[in-house]
Every structure is written in C-alpha cells, then in structure tokens.
Design a protein around this motif. Structure first.
Motif, PDB file in Angstrom:
ATOM      1  N   VAL A  21     -36.227 -18.870  75.832  1.00  0.00           N
ATOM      2  CA  VAL A  21     -35.804 -17.617  76.220  1.00  0.00           C
ATOM      3  C   VAL A  21     -34.154 -17.588  76.666  1.00  0.00           C
ATOM      4  O   VAL A  21     -33.814 -18.669  77.340  1.00  0.00           O
ATOM      5  N   ALA A  22     -33.330 -16.665  76.338  1.00  0.00           N
ATOM      6  CA  ALA A  22     -32.121 -16.567  76.653  1.00  0.00           C
ATOM      7  C   ALA A  22     -31.920 -16.480  78.007  1.00  0.00           C
ATOM      8  O   ALA A  22     -32.864 -15.959  78.740  1.00  0.00           O
ATOM      9  N   PRO A  23     -30.851 -17.003  78.669  1.00  0.00           N
ATOM     10  CA  PRO A  23     -30.730 -17.101  80.130  1.00  0.00           C
ATOM     11  C   PRO A  23     -30.849 -15.870  80.891  1.00  0.00           C
ATOM     12  O   PRO A  23     -31.757 -15.782  81.773  1.00  0.00           O
ATOM     13  N   PHE A  24     -30.138 -14.657  80.386  1.00  0.00           N
ATOM     14  CA  PHE A  24     -30.388 -13.314  81.242  1.00  0.00           C
ATOM     15  C   PHE A  24     -31.907 -12.850  80.997  1.00  0.00           C
ATOM     16  O   PHE A  24     -32.462 -12.368  82.174  1.00  0.00           O
ATOM     17  N   VAL A  25     -32.683 -13.145  80.055  1.00  0.00           N
ATOM     18  CA  VAL A  25     -33.909 -12.649  80.057  1.00  0.00           C
ATOM     19  C   VAL A  25     -34.939 -13.712  80.731  1.00  0.00           C
ATOM     20  O   VAL A  25     -35.717 -13.159  81.468  1.00  0.00           O
ATOM     21  N   ALA A  26     -34.469 -14.765  80.921  1.00  0.00           N
ATOM     22  CA  ALA A  26     -34.990 -15.801  81.577  1.00  0.00           C
ATOM     23  C   ALA A  26     -35.319 -15.322  83.189  1.00  0.00           C
ATOM     24  O   ALA A  26     -36.107 -15.705  83.830  1.00  0.00           O
ATOM     25  N   VAL A  27     -33.967 -15.134  83.500  1.00  0.00           N
ATOM     26  CA  VAL A  27     -33.796 -14.653  84.863  1.00  0.00           C
ATOM     27  C   VAL A  27     -34.649 -13.242  85.281  1.00  0.00           C
ATOM     28  O   VAL A  27     -35.207 -13.362  86.481  1.00  0.00           O
ATOM     29  N   LEU A  28     -34.683 -12.546  84.254  1.00  0.00           N
ATOM     30  CA  LEU A  28     -35.614 -11.471  84.426  1.00  0.00           C
ATOM     31  C   LEU A  28     -36.970 -11.717  84.624  1.00  0.00           C
ATOM     32  O   LEU A  28     -37.751 -11.320  85.482  1.00  0.00           O
ATOM     33  N   PHE A  29     -37.473 -12.701  83.857  1.00  0.00           N
ATOM     34  CA  PHE A  29     -38.792 -13.461  83.774  1.00  0.00           C
ATOM     35  C   PHE A  29     -39.155 -13.956  85.302  1.00  0.00           C
ATOM     36  O   PHE A  29     -40.261 -13.901  86.066  1.00  0.00           O
ATOM     37  N   GLY A  30     -38.056 -14.425  85.851  1.00  0.00           N
ATOM     38  CA  GLY A  30     -38.009 -15.066  87.340  1.00  0.00           C
ATOM     39  C   GLY A  30     -38.346 -13.782  88.197  1.00  0.00           C
ATOM     40  O   GLY A  30     -39.181 -13.982  89.107  1.00  0.00           O
ATOM     41  N   VAL A  31     -37.602 -12.727  88.105  1.00  0.00           N
ATOM     42  CA  VAL A  31     -37.653 -11.659  88.975  1.00  0.00           C
ATOM     43  C   VAL A  31     -39.220 -11.010  88.928  1.00  0.00           C
ATOM     44  O   VAL A  31     -39.785 -10.514  89.661  1.00  0.00           O
ATOM     45  N   ILE A  32     -39.700 -10.883  87.490  1.00  0.00           N
ATOM     46  CA  ILE A  32     -40.894 -10.488  87.298  1.00  0.00           C
ATOM     47  C   ILE A  32     -41.913 -11.276  87.912  1.00  0.00           C
ATOM     48  O   ILE A  32     -42.928 -10.698  88.556  1.00  0.00           O
ATOM     49  N   THR A  33     -41.821 -12.492  87.929  1.00  0.00           N
ATOM     50  CA  THR A  33     -42.928 -13.284  88.602  1.00  0.00           C
ATOM     51  C   THR A  33     -42.949 -13.438  89.749  1.00  0.00           C
ATOM     52  O   THR A  33     -43.951 -13.158  90.550  1.00  0.00           O
ATOM     53  N   GLY A  34     -41.743 -13.012  90.560  1.00  0.00           N
ATOM     54  CA  GLY A  34     -41.523 -12.984  91.912  1.00  0.00           C
ATOM     55  C   GLY A  34     -42.027 -11.818  92.700  1.00  0.00           C
ATOM     56  O   GLY A  34     -42.398 -11.809  93.791  1.00  0.00           O
ATOM     57  N   THR A  35     -41.818 -10.715  91.910  1.00  0.00           N
ATOM     58  CA  THR A  35     -41.822  -9.425  92.588  1.00  0.00           C
ATOM     59  C   THR A  35     -42.987  -8.431  92.117  1.00  0.00           C
ATOM     60  O   THR A  35     -43.244  -7.502  92.706  1.00  0.00           O
ATOM     61  N   PHE A  36     -43.429  -8.817  90.614  1.00  0.00           N
ATOM     62  CA  PHE A  36     -44.013  -7.644  89.948  1.00  0.00           C
ATOM     63  C   PHE A  36     -45.507  -7.461  90.666  1.00  0.00           C
ATOM     64  O   PHE A  36     -46.249  -6.487  90.601  1.00  0.00           O
ATOM     65  N   GLY A  37     -46.140  -8.564  91.265  1.00  0.00           N
ATOM     66  CA  GLY A  37     -47.305  -8.414  91.984  1.00  0.00           C
ATOM     67  C   GLY A  37     -47.602  -7.195  92.836  1.00  0.00           C
ATOM     68  O   GLY A  37     -48.309  -6.134  92.838  1.00  0.00           O
ATOM     69  N   GLY A  38     -46.387  -7.166  93.867  1.00  0.00           N
ATOM     70  CA  GLY A  38     -46.347  -6.162  94.634  1.00  0.00           C
ATOM     71  C   GLY A  38     -45.965  -4.858  94.069  1.00  0.00           C
ATOM     72  O   GLY A  38     -46.572  -3.673  94.580  1.00  0.00           O
ATOM     73  N   VAL A  39     -45.108  -4.805  93.229  1.00  0.00           N
ATOM     74  CA  VAL A  39     -44.923  -3.392  92.288  1.00  0.00           C
ATOM     75  C   VAL A  39     -46.133  -2.834  91.953  1.00  0.00           C
ATOM     76  O   VAL A  39     -46.310  -1.743  92.126  1.00  0.00           O
ATOM     77  N   ILE A  40     -46.989  -3.812  91.088  1.00  0.00           N
ATOM     78  CA  ILE A  40     -48.041  -3.162  90.382  1.00  0.00           C
ATOM     79  C   ILE A  40     -49.151  -2.823  91.575  1.00  0.00           C
ATOM     80  O   ILE A  40     -49.937  -1.494  91.372  1.00  0.00           O
ATOM     81  N   GLY A  41     -49.187  -3.446  92.625  1.00  0.00           N
ATOM     82  CA  GLY A  41     -50.306  -3.217  93.614  1.00  0.00           C
ATOM     83  C   GLY A  41     -49.867  -1.966  94.216  1.00  0.00           C
ATOM     84  O   GLY A  41     -50.841  -0.913  94.494  1.00  0.00           O
ATOM     85  N   GLU A  42     -48.495  -1.474  94.680  1.00  0.00           N
ATOM     86  CA  GLU A  42     -48.128  -0.218  94.937  1.00  0.00           C
ATOM     87  C   GLU A  42     -48.338   0.900  93.970  1.00  0.00           C
ATOM     88  O   GLU A  42     -48.886   1.940  94.484  1.00  0.00           O
ATOM     89  N   ILE A  43     -48.171   0.571  92.731  1.00  0.00           N
ATOM     90  CA  ILE A  43     -48.479   1.704  91.691  1.00  0.00           C
ATOM     91  C   ILE A  43     -50.024   1.959  91.682  1.00  0.00           C
ATOM     92  O   ILE A  43     -50.264   3.224  91.757  1.00  0.00           O
ATOM     93  N   VAL A  44     -50.883   0.861  91.972  1.00  0.00           N
ATOM     94  CA  VAL A  44     -52.114   0.975  91.916  1.00  0.00           C
ATOM     95  C   VAL A  44     -52.557   2.088  92.968  1.00  0.00           C
ATOM     96  O   VAL A  44     -53.521   2.948  93.033  1.00  0.00           O
ATOM     97  N   CYS A  45     -51.862   1.813  94.151  1.00  0.00           N
ATOM     98  CA  CYS A  45     -51.933   2.456  95.480  1.00  0.00           C
ATOM     99  C   CYS A  45     -51.268   3.808  95.468  1.00  0.00           C
ATOM    100  O   CYS A  45     -51.376   4.616  96.519  1.00  0.00           O
ATOM    101  N   ASN A  46     -50.943   4.237  94.397  1.00  0.00           N
ATOM    102  CA  ASN A  46     -50.349   5.692  94.145  1.00  0.00           C
ATOM    103  C   ASN A  46     -49.101   5.528  95.064  1.00  0.00           C
ATOM    104  O   ASN A  46     -48.974   6.613  95.605  1.00  0.00           O
ATOM    105  N   GLU A  47     -48.149   4.660  95.069  1.00  0.00           N
ATOM    106  CA  GLU A  47     -47.025   4.674  95.742  1.00  0.00           C
ATOM    107  C   GLU A  47     -45.691   4.581  94.939  1.00  0.00           C
ATOM    108  O   GLU A  47     -45.909   3.609  94.111  1.00  0.00           O
ATOM    109  N   VAL A  48     -44.678   5.163  95.138  1.00  0.00           N
ATOM    110  CA  VAL A  48     -43.282   4.584  94.554  1.00  0.00           C
ATOM    111  C   VAL A  48     -43.072   3.271  95.022  1.00  0.00           C
ATOM    112  O   VAL A  48     -43.081   2.944  96.304  1.00  0.00           O
ATOM    113  N   PRO A  49     -43.019   2.099  94.307  1.00  0.00           N
ATOM    114  CA  PRO A  49     -42.616   0.668  94.574  1.00  0.00           C
ATOM    115  C   PRO A  49     -41.658   0.536  95.648  1.00  0.00           C
ATOM    116  O   PRO A  49     -40.576   1.041  95.459  1.00  0.00           O
ATOM    117  N   THR A  50     -41.912  -0.003  96.828  1.00  0.00           N
ATOM    118  CA  THR A  50     -40.880  -0.152  97.981  1.00  0.00           C
ATOM    119  C   THR A  50     -39.755  -0.961  97.525  1.00  0.00           C
ATOM    120  O   THR A  50     -38.653  -0.635  97.887  1.00  0.00           O
TER     121      THR A  50
END
Lengths: 205, 205, 205
Positions: free
Chosen positions: C112-141
């Motif tokens: 994967v190209a570097p810029f997109v690879a970095v995005l995958f790092g961000v997704i891996t590190g942060t999307f758990g909390g983001v989706i959890g908050e969407i499920v809880c009906n909140e705008v992600p912190t």
C-alpha cells in the motif's frame, strides 16, 4: 473524460464532506475523516460486499491524497460562499450519474442479478453521503421526506442501463445515456424540488 | 421447513424495518434501506467478517426482491394495527432461533473457536436490527435496559448447540432443539417482560 | 514485550468501552458489544478493507474471551473511581502507539502506498473508539474540537515510521521509536490539553 468526471465527483464529494463536518463544528481530524467517507464510502461498501480487492482508493493512492488536500484547502477558506452547494450540484450530479451506472455495471459483470446490481449502483452513488451523516450523528438526508430525489435517480438509471442492454444497445451508447439520464433527473429534482413524501403522510394523506 | 422459517423471518425483519422507519418519518428510500438492513444486516456482517462470498442475498437474489415488495406493500397500508408487533413476535422469534443457530454452525464449520462461534450466532440473529437503529439515529433497543431478552437468548442458544455437539447428540436433534430453546426463551422473556437492568443500576442497587 | 502491550491495550480498550456504555446507561448486552467494538473495531476495519483473513480476534480467540471477562468484571465494580480514565491513559497511549505503527507496517507490507498506509495506522489505532461512540449515538470525541490530540499522534507516528525506513534505519529501532513517539506525543497532548480547534473557529478566528 470518465476520469475527469470521476476526479470532479471525488472532489465534490470531499467538499460536501467538509461542509457537513464544519456545520457540526468538528476539528480537522473529523473534517478529513468525514471527507474520506463521503468520497470513498459508497465504492468501499460496494467492493467489500462484492469482495473486490484491492479497494480502488488503496490501488489509486492519489485519490486519498486529493481528498486530504481538498479537506485542508476547504478548511482554510475563511468564509464559505452560501451558494457553494448550488455550484456543487452539477459535479455532484455528474458523480451520481457516473457512479450509479459504474456500480451497476461492475455488479452485472460479476453475474449479480439485475435487481441486486441496480442496488449496487445505488449503494455506489449514495452511501458515501449516508455513512458520512451517520458518523455526524444525523438521520441521513436521503432518507428524509421532501429531500430532492437522489437515490431514486440512481435506481432508475441502473434500470435504464439494464433496459439498454436487453434492447441490444451498445454500451458505448447505453452507458453514457443512462448516466446522463441520472444527471438530468437529479438536476430537475433539485430545480423543481421534487421529493418523496414521508411514508406516514403518504399513507394517511 | 427451514426455508419457510427463513422466508418468514426475512419478511418479519423487513416489516420491523418498515415500522421503525415509519416511526422516524422517513420517505420510501429510507424505508427500503432500513428494511434491507434489518433483514440482511446480521448475515452480511457475519459473512464479511468470515470472508464468505458471495453474500447470501447476492446469491439468492429473490430475497432482496421480497424485501422490496414487503417494504412497498407495508408502506401503502394506511393504518398499521397497533398490535402488529405482537403478531410479529412469533416469526421474529423463529428467525432469531434459526439465525442464531445457523450463524453459530457456520462459524464452527469454519473452525472458529466455540466462544467466538457463539458470538457469530448472536451477530447473525441480532445485528440487522442493531444497524437499522444506528442508521435511524437511535441507541439500539437491544442495548437498553429492561428490553426483553433478545441477544441473550441467541447467546444461550449458541452454547446449547455446542453442548449438544459435545454430548454427541446428532445435529438433526441438537440443531432444532437449540433453535426451539431460543424461540421459547425469547417468547417467555417477552411474555413476562424479563430484561437486563442497566449496568449502572445493577451495580449500585 | 509486544504481546504484553497488546494485551494491555486490548484490556484498556475494553475498559474504555465499558465506561462509555455505562455512561449511556446500557445493559450488559450493550456493555459487552461496545467493549468488543472499542477493542477490536480498528483492527477489524483495517483487515476487512485490506482483505486480511482470518481476522485476528477470530484466529486468537482468547482475545474475545478476555474482553468478555473484562466487561463482566468492570460491570460488577460498584463504584468506578473517578480518576480511572487518568490511570487508563498510559495503557491506552501504549496501545495507540503500538497499533498505529503495526497498522502502518501491515499496510506497507501489502504494498500500500505510504500515505494510505499511514491512514491504515490511524484507522487501526483509533477506529475502535470511533465506532463505539457511533453505536452509542454520539459524535465521536476524536472529531470534536479541543479533544487532546489522538488521531494526529497516530498520523505523525506512521510518517515517522516511513521516514525511518527511507533513512535506512533498521525496523528494530524505527518500529519502537515511532511507537514511543506516538505514546509521548499523546501523553503530552493529554497533560497540556493540546487539541485542534473546530475548523469553523480556526477559520474565522
């Protein structure tokens, strides 16, 4: 030609995402994420459901770079002109036309049944905005009554593509024809504010 | 027999989706989308996570056609009888029983560990409604206290299936047995309003 | 060492999920689901988008078991100490550092190209909390202004990993170095309350 429309549609998707995120008062992380989702969400859902890999924005990695720059630039514009959404209506409609027809075609090539292929066209054309709004904690605009026709245009355009195929019309005519139909229908719906009523009202009215 | 239950469960899932979308005042695009999600969401999440392709509603394309017609017909009914959800409780419980046991079995066949296989049963049986409610911008009913047991029934039914397998009971008995257990437990929970308390209350109480 | 950090990060992700679900007054089904999502959501989205199967929590099935027990235990604690989130900041930052660097590395290995690879790092590190908050009906912190830097740390850490690779620095140094950078930046952002402003304010201010 198709590439130009695609890039324009990606850019207009990104701008819509930024505007949506700004209205919610998000920071730059939120703005970028929503811009990525509105730009790539529809195609990504389509490809994950159809198991098509690598995803287009992973393969053509300059697409995410474009969206990132659009998000950065639009974030820095101090005053968004109030008629910007009007100007975006045309590239957005072109994108809806292109993506709904491309989405239908991709599904047909994978031997998906016509009705389901049309749904994939609708998903490709519309789900970016839908997921973006879910992330922003809103009921998707597309699902709300009196919104000018959007998913409906994609749905009818997908069927038109299938009809042209059944009629033996060459793809070089049927493809742009169906896409143009979507674009025109969308712009007419916007111009004359044609929308669906709420199902509840539709029933009791 | 299984096919009949499956079709009934898909139809009842679609009706639940339409009712949910009507309560939110959505238009026909919203109603259809929510109906598709409540009907196919659980199985789709399961298959995407387990990498099973093509997805069942892509392969058996008359399922989406059924959901579309159900959505159209239910949207046109002028007055929804207020006790319709009571009538739907039985096909819905049958669907929960069938899908949670099928979901667990599919995961076990793919050599997924028992605990995780049971989770896949729960996902298959319940995630359609959960995602439908997230799209409608609501905290999922299943996660809220005092909702009659739903995911819990699927969870216990999955374990019962595994226990029958460990006990060497043939699938032709264990499978319908576990499904029937889920159905009965769900109907009892509905009848006697058995639910879980909020974790907070559970703690301080 | 990496395994210890990973287990600690999964546990701290689960505890964050339970706390979020308790604040929303969810029942035990909701608490468990949100705990699973905050713990596994980021890696799952990464793997589904990159078509990496089986998913890590399906392959290493004791991870879901750990999360389930953490959810059960934390649900039973009568009084959550008010400074618990302060104590969790360190394992959470370690997890952010580890997962963002691992996510970037996994994507780079798949060409994967570097810029997109970095995005995958961000997704891996942060999307758990983001989706959890969407499920809880909140705008992600994470998307809200004045939240101490989180996704930004993962983004910069991913780039640092790529820079070390370009500079010919061995992974045995670059890898922990980039992760440590993320951890330190996150803890500094927390300590000194460094966040991004809302894009709207940033513009007019």
């Amino acid at each position: 030609m198709m590439l130009i429309i695609e890039v324009m549609a990606v850019i207009s998707g990104a701008i819509f995402g930024v505007l949506m995120a700004r209205r919610k008062g998000l920071d730059f992380v939120g703005v970028c994420t929503v811009a990525f989702i509105t730009s790539f969400g529809g195609g990504t859902v389509r490809d994950v459901l159809l198991d098509r890999h690598p995803l287009f924005w992973i393969q053509y990695s300059w697409y995410p770079v474009i969206v990132f720059f659009v998000a950065a630039v639009v974030s820095l514009i101090p005053k968004i002109p109030s008629n910007v959404e009007k100007w975006l209506a045309i590239p957005d409609a072109l994108g809806l036309g292109l993506f709904s027809v491309v989405g239908t075609e991709i599904a047909l090539e994978l031997k998906v049944a016509p009705f389901v292929a049309v749904l994939f066209g609708v998903i490709t054309g519309t789900f970016g905005g839908v997921i973006g709004e879910i992330v922003c904690n809103e009921v998707p605009t597309l699902f709300r009554p009196r919104t000018p026709l959007y998913a409906t245009c994609a749905f009818l355009g997908g069927w038109l593509l299938i009809v042209t195929k059944l009629a033996g019309i060459s793809d070089s005519i049927g493809f742009p024809g169906a896409a143009a139909f979507v674009v025109v229908l969308r712009l007419l719906a916007l111009r004359y504010r044609i929308g669906l009523r709420a199902v509840e009202h539709q029933i009791n009215g």
